[in-house]
Design a protein around this motif. Structure first.
Motif, mmCIF file in Angstrom:
data_model
loop_
_atom_site.group_PDB
_atom_site.id
_atom_site.type_symbol
_atom_site.label_atom_id
_atom_site.label_comp_id
_atom_site.label_asym_id
_atom_site.label_seq_id
_atom_site.Cartn_x
_atom_site.Cartn_y
_atom_site.Cartn_z
ATOM 1 N N LYS A 227 36.720 -16.687 -15.910
ATOM 2 C CA LYS A 227 37.103 -17.868 -15.156
ATOM 3 C C LYS A 227 36.035 -18.963 -15.210
ATOM 4 O O LYS A 227 36.334 -20.153 -15.076
ATOM 5 N N GLU A 228 34.771 -18.589 -15.441
ATOM 6 C CA GLU A 228 33.689 -19.569 -15.499
ATOM 7 C C GLU A 228 33.841 -20.545 -16.662
ATOM 8 O O GLU A 228 33.292 -21.643 -16.642
ATOM 9 N N ILE A 229 34.571 -20.132 -17.695
ATOM 10 C CA ILE A 229 34.723 -20.976 -18.884
ATOM 11 C C ILE A 229 36.138 -21.552 -18.968
ATOM 12 O O ILE A 229 36.520 -22.126 -19.985
ATOM 13 N N ALA A 230 36.905 -21.456 -17.881
ATOM 14 C CA ALA A 230 38.311 -21.861 -17.890
ATOM 15 C C ALA A 230 38.483 -23.322 -18.303
ATOM 16 O O ALA A 230 39.461 -23.678 -18.972
ATOM 17 N N ILE A 251 43.972 -14.802 -20.048
ATOM 18 C CA ILE A 251 44.290 -14.171 -21.331
ATOM 19 C C ILE A 251 45.058 -15.192 -22.160
ATOM 20 O O ILE A 251 46.037 -15.774 -21.693
ATOM 21 N N VAL A 252 44.576 -15.411 -23.381
ATOM 22 C CA VAL A 252 45.212 -16.373 -24.275
ATOM 23 C C VAL A 252 45.772 -15.641 -25.480
ATOM 24 O O VAL A 252 45.077 -14.832 -26.106
ATOM 25 N N GLY A 270 29.934 -17.538 -26.099
ATOM 26 C CA GLY A 270 28.945 -16.559 -25.662
ATOM 27 C C GLY A 270 29.593 -15.316 -25.107
ATOM 28 O O GLY A 270 30.564 -14.790 -25.674
ATOM 29 N N ALA A 271 29.080 -14.857 -23.953
ATOM 30 C CA ALA A 271 29.599 -13.633 -23.332
ATOM 31 C C ALA A 271 30.824 -13.901 -22.462
ATOM 32 O O ALA A 271 31.302 -12.987 -21.773
ATOM 33 N N GLN A 272 31.354 -15.134 -22.500
ATOM 34 C CA GLN A 272 32.495 -15.488 -21.653
ATOM 35 C C GLN A 272 33.841 -15.209 -22.311
ATOM 36 O O GLN A 272 34.881 -15.544 -21.753
ATOM 37 N N VAL A 273 33.840 -14.585 -23.495
ATOM 38 C CA VAL A 273 35.095 -14.259 -24.162
ATOM 39 C C VAL A 273 35.041 -12.832 -24.690
ATOM 40 O O VAL A 273 33.990 -12.341 -25.120
ATOM 41 N N GLU A 274 36.185 -12.153 -24.633
ATOM 42 C CA GLU A 274 36.324 -10.811 -25.181
ATOM 43 C C GLU A 274 37.570 -10.772 -26.062
ATOM 44 O O GLU A 274 38.640 -11.239 -25.658
#
Length: 298
Positions: A227-230, A251-252, A270-274
């Protein structure tokens, strides 16, 4: 009767103030009888057009005539002027002068409420000069030489026949026929590093739009963003591609080409996506992240 011809005749008279029936007949490739019928039609539509007999006579418009509601509505005038304001995005030099002339012609004062700039930060001069050269090449059907770097960082020299400049998904592209490949190609404007306008002209070909789009099928990518990178997700993806989670994460699901650009793009989060799907892409991204760590560790 052609409405298009009537409109063109009106502008012809606005530009020259008066013209003879034979002159207009030759200009629009019709008979003089047709011209007089057109004059009658324009007069019936409320246009102050009249004929003057004699040696210096001809077909004229009232001296103080400006385009009014008989041709364009107030909303249509504003739409034309707004479109001209947006042309400044391409760095078109004559935009302000043309806007002033049309505002006077329409007898309308328009507020400069719209500003669009597609150039990159710090690159306005170069981007606009590049755009101007490409625009000239497309309009005049002149070949250009370019130095281009593709997504694999491979640099090549090409001679191309530019057909159309397109803007899609926040980027400018050039649709062209490549002389080296003897096929149609799309070039991203930012990756055209050098270009030279040639004197060679060409007969423009029709770019196979529908055929090319049908051939472009990309794998389905499923990504989980925190949510921090929304705010960035909203910038890049359509809401129909998003699924909201209870904790605010997103989720995209989207179809995207798996290439070096995509890897770099995902790393920018960075670490804001999986990566949820495809699984193999997780390994590719992890390897690239490890390489970055090795090169930049203290």
């Amino acid at each position: 009767m052609s409405d298009s011809r009537l409109f063109k005749m009106l502008y012809y008279l606005l530009d020259r103030e008066r013209a003879t029936a034979p002159e207009l007949a030759a200009e629009f490739e019709v008979s003089t009888r047709t011209i007089y019928r057109d004059v009658e039609a324009l007069s019936s539509a409320g246009i102050p057009i009249y004929t003057e007999p004699g040696r210096n006579g001809g077909i004229c418009l009232l001296q103080d005539f400006v385009l009014d509601k008989a041709i364009l509505s107030e909303n249509e005038k504003q739409e034309v002027l707004t479109a001209l304001q947006s042309i400044s995005a391409t760095g078109y030099i004559g935009e302000k002068e043309l806007l002033t002339k049309l505002s006077a012609l329409f007898s309308v004062n328009t507020r400069n409420w719209l500003e669009v700039d597609f150039s990159r930060w710090g690159k306005r001069g170069f981007d606009n000069s590049k755009f101007e050269i490409l625009k000239t090449a497309v309009i005049q059907c002149r070949e250009i030489k370019i130095v281009y770097e593709n997504t694999n960082s491979e640099r090549s020299k090409r001679t191309i026949q530019p057909l159309k400049i397109a803007y899609k998904s926040k980027e400018w592209y050039l649709k062209a026929f490549c002389m080296e490949k003897q096929d149609f190609r799309i070039f991203k404007l930012n990756r055209i590093l050098e270009l030279e306008l040639l004197e060679n002209t060409f007969i423009p070909r029709t770019y196979p739009e529908a055929e090319n789009e049908a051939q472009q099928t990309y794998p389905r990518i499923v990504l989980l963003f925190s949510k921090e990178i929304a705010y960035r997700v909203y910038d890049e993806f359509d809401e129909t591609e998003m699924e909201y989670q209870e904790n605010g994460d997103l989720i995209v699901r989207a179809e995207m080409p798996v290439d070096p650009w995509l890897i770099g793009y995902l790393l920018s989060f960075g670490a804001q996506v999986e990566i949820m799907e495809p699984k193999y892409l997780k390994g590719v991204l992890a390897e690239q992240a490890q390489e970055i760590y090795k090169k930049n560790k203290p």
